[in-house]
Design an enzyme around this catalytic site. Structure first.
Site, PDB file in Angstrom:
ATOM      1  N   HIS A  70       0.861  -1.180   0.000  1.00 36.51           N
ATOM      2  CA  HIS A  70       0.000   0.000   0.000  1.00 36.51           C
ATOM      3  C   HIS A  70       0.903   1.237   0.000  1.00 36.51           C
ATOM      4  CE1 HIS A  70      -2.457  -2.810   2.539  1.00 36.51           C
ATOM      5  NE2 HIS A  70      -3.504  -2.198   2.075  1.00 36.51           N
ATOM      6  N   ASP A 121       2.136   1.934   3.490  1.00 32.44           N
ATOM      7  CA  ASP A 121       3.162   1.061   4.072  1.00 32.44           C
ATOM      8  C   ASP A 121       4.543   1.549   3.710  1.00 32.44           C
ATOM      9  OD1 ASP A 121       0.975  -0.724   4.377  1.00 32.44           O
ATOM     10  OD2 ASP A 121       1.455  -1.681   2.463  1.00 32.44           O
TER      11      ASP A 121
END
Ligand SMILES: [Co+2]
Ligand SMILES: [Co+2]
Ligand SMILES: [Co+2]
Ligand SMILES: [Co+2]
Ligand SMILES: [Co+2]
Ligand SMILES: [Co+2]
Ligand SMILES: [Co+2]
Ligand SMILES: [Co+2]
Lengths: 441, 441, 441, 441
Positions: D105, D108
């Site tokens: 993501h 992240d």
């Protein structure tokens, strides 16, 4: 930051009773503290406590998202100053709600220390603050407790940790919290074993941990007597979360543990609705069972979502469920040292300060209404009369003799044969009783 | 109808061990009864029992549909003749499977009577039949039990019924079943309280029923001693179904009950996988806990469906789960009087006679394979070594002193402060241990 | 046996409205059929139907026990005479309750035949009887349906059976039931696929069964048009039980299926509370979703136990839950052809005839009270106003343009960048809304 | 801090295949990447991806406790430097495990920005870093995705937010993530709607949100075509958590949604085991259904705990379950763009760096072993042959005609009557099939 003024919740008068017809969501419609209910003031029956952790220490995060509340006392560089600011807001809410009690963990109220001495020093400083606050407030301490689950040192348990040093750290913490509770006039002391359990049996010695936990609790009981703390210890059952399995699964499990260690006199249970349903029981079951076993202590009043598998800790507005619980409570004379502790948290999206007030008001009203209905049902014998009739057979001579241990299996069986018994079943009348209850709601 | 000949299952030789490479689904690939495992013959470790109720008395119905199996011994006009025909088929299956044990309820084996004398007369007649069958067979009785839940007289409970006459009827029935079990050489006697619970608290006096149940069990224990029955009584925990709540919820609940009534010496538990998961526990948890509490007795070997909320009682083929259970069992030396009772039923669509054979063969093999893996893991210390290391701290002088009750809270807390404790957490190594186990499967 | 006289329920007058203060459990306190609610008579809003199966065809058994009710019309040697006696009792209950509708399966009302012609002949004979009954009664047919799940021929499915002859048998049965429903003036036709699913994927061809089910439903739709049946077909979702998995899992699943086969015009859903919670949804969720997707049809009004994992089908007395459902219903104008069908059964211990009356009275009252509260909430805009405010942003030009498909991802994204968006979250006000609702209960 | 060197996991060689007899827990026993399986290299079948979030961005907290892992790249003052250090460790783990893919993501990999431009700038900087890393590594991008659930702006949803500005913020983020995925060579793009759902229906307009979500997804599909992104969009179903209800409940629900919006060509599903069981389905059910409906895309490989009600995301070591899933996969030719993404996290107590390696190794091995068993079962027709036999009736002329729409209800029903059908049920052979599978494990 500066300490939030009393205006954190905005311009607001203390919440007052306005009666059932009020459309003011920030008024009490049922909670009329001085109204007499079954021989006591309503306030003395319900004994509401606001909890510190959910209401003042939780930032609004969840496993998939971070802080939403942006409480001013959670953002700053001086932890002790923030802790004091938090106490100001807390007692301001107590005042606005006009509640008689609150509850707290060490870690909610004071900055957590890395070493035990540091931790205890922080706690001591905040206990002084709380002492002052209590002195200037109607709101007293229902119970204190120690947080033995959040810090990474406790990740594998506190009393049940494989490392005896963690056991010792926990012992030092519980001693301090128990003594602080005594000093602050707390009426009970609670233990919730969120990490007293396991993640996997592969790395767990169940029997050894059972012994660690038994010895730990026994030591706390001994200490309570030593220091002359009058209130009961309360274990709060919960089956799982955060652990896969927690040793204090439910009331029945705790009872077996207390029997094993000979502690049923000194230790009672603090029952929470959400933990009840996670264990597969109704709220009223756990309360009724605790009374039947003689270990009822107090209640964490909240509500779980039966369709979700975790501890949502919502504010309960469910008058129907509460009525059955308070019916049980009133049947036994109501609380002694216990009370209704709001172990309940507003939803993560309820980010307005007033939402915190609203939630308590709504749930206090639901409790008050339920209490009044329960009082009426008891006065009328709505459930008590049919119950007595149902078991009337056991009040006869033979029934009493059996229960008194005056009959052997042979005697009972021989009578059954001699009388050629073919007992007729009688209706359980469940829908009739449900209708009676529904009529009162 | 006529009694089914031995050909009910079709032309079939007894199932034999053929080794892991066999592709014959009606051969044993792992169950090699004479193979030595941890010092005993495999047959003496696993102690398999076929149960009467699911295998011979269940017609294949479910809550939404009727009979599917069309067993010949369920259709006829002479109940006693049908019961005898059923016994013929049962012992034929025992022979084909070459199992050492079976188990039964009164109501499975004999026609149910409306009055107690009639019921006991029917039972007596079938006990004679079973006695003859056992004499001519290798298959012995693992345990007997009484069905105190199917007849409408028990709809509101047996020992916990509001009517003491139902209690008496149950007493007469249990006495007969216990004595029949003794006469037939049964090694245990089981009590499952399917109706000892409630549908609604509205019509239930929890405390009174707890006392009824306690007195009932005590009477049975006293009678067991009176008649010299050597085996243990076994309570089988189950949380719900058919009731909303059953008093024997799980192992921990039964333990508390036994402690309360002082019966932990005479009464143990019979643990079932499906009941474990309905109570929110793993199978291995219930077994480990029963050992830790000293009340392990026997096992009802089956498998529930974790996604369904009722007792599916499927035949277990899950070697991974069974391995953990047998690892626990072997750690404690294996069964004494207990065994692996197939409280398991074929699916409603498994209408061919051979399906009944197949199901047992598959599950016996899964158990045998799991036993062999568990044996190897124990021999290697796969789990035992890391476990010992993890708790090594408690084997030190201070750890031992704490558990021995030689330390007060003050002493432990003071040491924690003096040593300025800040314990370092250590990895729980869950994935490592899971990998170790997976390697052995 | 003889047909039960009208006195099966004892000496009893039809249940009448007596108002909220009545303490007569066999009176209506809220159900006042002629009272106007949101523009219709209450009777025309609630459209209560008594169901045949639970109320007249279920003997009180459960998976662990047999018959408890001992209904006279279930014991005798002439199935057709018994079926007629049952019809007499049924219409007597309809009269006593003064309900406008009933519902039935072929297998509830008529003896089940082994061959299709025999089965249809039995059905035809009973349809004549029902026609006469309806003619002499205020109670009309809400819907008919076919039982395609109880007989062993359906053990592996009806439309989804691996044997096309079972599909054909089901087709013959559904045709007859649909035509009977039309003849009897039924306003809907229901399909519940209790066996349209699987026990194990190991023996299941999911895709093929999806096609069988699609074709079956399409054929029924075509036939409905052919014969000029005006009402909708209704699929009743349920996730599991008796099967491990049923293809009509929930409203969303049924919707996908209808979309796939192009049947959303002709087929709607019949939503049941207990099935909703078994699927992990609230009752109000399923109703709201069905409206949102345009497939709302009718309701099976009952209540499951959220702590039990099976379909308990209890009579609902939960005014809080019902209020939310009726609020949704009223928002959309209320039922068209649908109604509130009591797919609810008294508890197995409720063996007195009057228990059947009592259960309906209690639940009808709960529904009536909920309807009145919902009406008030709608009139006041209790929930509607805050809802409109919450989404007001979407009523702006940009919001409308987005939903109308007049914006690309680039356009929306570019605007977000250009405006340097950092949207401020607003409180979800959940506790406030819950308090508003609680105030009205 | 400084970037961690390759020594974060300690001195360690890349994990190698050593064969089933190896006792080295950090070796592959079954994962032999070049071994041919059903016509492809094992690596090309399993297509393992390590995920960024659980493995590198999760600090080891849970709802009742804080960080335990103390990853060096989570402690420091320069977020971008920390993000780069994290990327170093990530690619070091990829190298050690020798995996072909990873997934991430935006949130992240890159520091989260408060405004959209800031957020996109951070992301762009990290995408450059990742591009360089990928160029120097065998590990490629399986898929990218946007985190639309952690930040408080999304607390009430992203596409389904009541505020269209949040929708726009999400649109800007998804565009950037989709384009980054394309640039990095990602083979799919995933959407998981953790906040696309509701906490309470009281404040939710279900229908409006359904439309918002439909339009959002349509815009993303249009954009994918506009920029020429080849891979499919993948929706990841999950029923609840963090929300009470999420709109992408399960595969069937997503299918209905895609049908409604006409997106079944462009959008497939990414199925996760833990989400499957939270929705009440087996893992293999969701995979089989996705194939049956033509929307199978990819897999998030993990394992939930069926006794816990939340998303535990454990590493799967369950060869039995995986075998059924891979059997389904192989039956359909295996993955195209999808793969096995480790949306799995080590337990909170697994604090040693090596635990992260261990967990992947154990689960990769379990997958590899399962793949080999599935291959053998398919080659032998273990399940396929009995399945074909079971449905053989539908391969006849009449069965084909029915499915082809060439028969009306009348025709089928009339034939059933004419042939006097009374179909004989055939055994479902569940235990036989289970034994066949168990033999192969
Ligand atoms: Co809680
Ligand atoms: Co609590
Ligand atoms: Co059992
Ligand atoms: Co069972
Ligand atoms: Co229904
Ligand atoms: Co139902
Ligand atoms: Co997950
Ligand atoms: Co996932």
């Amino acid at each position: 930051m500066n300490a939030p003024s009393v205006s954190y919740f905005g311009p607001m008068e203390p919440v007052r009773f306005e009666g059932p017809e009020s459309r003011n969501p920030l008024a009490y419609r049922w909670y009329d503290k001085d109204r007499m209910v079954a021989g006591r003031r309503m306030e003395d029956h319900l004994r509401f406590a606001v909890c510190y952790w959910h209401s003042f220490s939780w930032p609004g995060g969840d496993p998939f998202g971070g802080e939403t509340f942006m409480r001013p006392w959670m953002h700053g560089t001086d932890p002790m100053a923030l802790a004091k600011a938090k106490a100001d807001v807390a007692f301001d809410l107590f005042r606005l709600l006009d509640v008689p009690f609150f509850s707290f963990h060490d870690a909610d109220a004071a900055p957590v220390g890395e070493t035990l001495p540091e931790h205890l020093k922080n706690l001591a400083e905040i206990v002084d603050v709380l002492e002052g606050k209590i002195a200037g407030s109607k709101t007293k301490l229902l119970w204190g407790t120690a947080n033995l689950f959040s810090h990474r040192r406790y990740m594998a348990g506190a009393a049940t940790n494989p490392d005896p040093d963690v056991f010792a750290f926990a012992a030092g913490t519980v001693r301090a919290c128990l003594e602080a509770t005594k000093r602050l006039g707390g009426q009970n002391y609670v233990l919730w074993g969120g990490r007293e359990g396991y993640e996997t049996l592969l790395n767990t010695d169940l029997k050894r941990e059972y012994q660690q936990m038994g010895r730990f609790l026994s030591m706390v009981v001994e200490h309570k007597h030593k220091i002359g703390f009058d209130g009961p210890l309360l274990i709060e059952p919960k089956p799982r979360e955060p652990s896969k399995h927690q040793y204090d699964f439910d009331v029945a499990t705790v009872y077996g543990f207390l029997e094993h260690w000979g502690l049923t006199k000194d230790v009672k249970v603090n029952i929470e609705q959400n933990h009840a349903i996670l264990a597969g029981h109704t709220f009223e079951h756990e309360v009724a069972l605790a009374y039947a076993l003689g270990i009822f202590g107090s209640i964490d009043i909240n509500r779980g979502d039966a369709l979700l598998g975790w501890d949502t800790d919502q504010f309960s507005m469910d008058v129907g469920e509460l009525t059955l619980v308070f019916h049980e409570l009133l049947k036994h004379g109501g609380f002694t040292t216990g009370g209704l502790n709001f172990d309940a948290k507003i939803r993560r999206q309820s980010i307005d300060p007033v939402d915190l007030v609203q939630a308590h008001v709504g749930s206090m009203d639901a409790c008050a209404k339920a209490l009044l209905i329960a009082e009426k049902m008891l006065a009328e014998g709505t459930l008590a009369k049919p119950l007595a009739e149902r078991y009337a057979g056991w009040d006869g001579a033979e029934g009493k003799a059996i229960l008194a241990g005056e009959r052997t299996l042979d005697q009972v069986a021989d009578r059954a044969i001699a009388e050629n018994l073919a007992p007729k079943p009688r209706s359980g009348k469940q829908e009739y009783l449900e209708t009676l209850v529904a009529m009162r709601l």
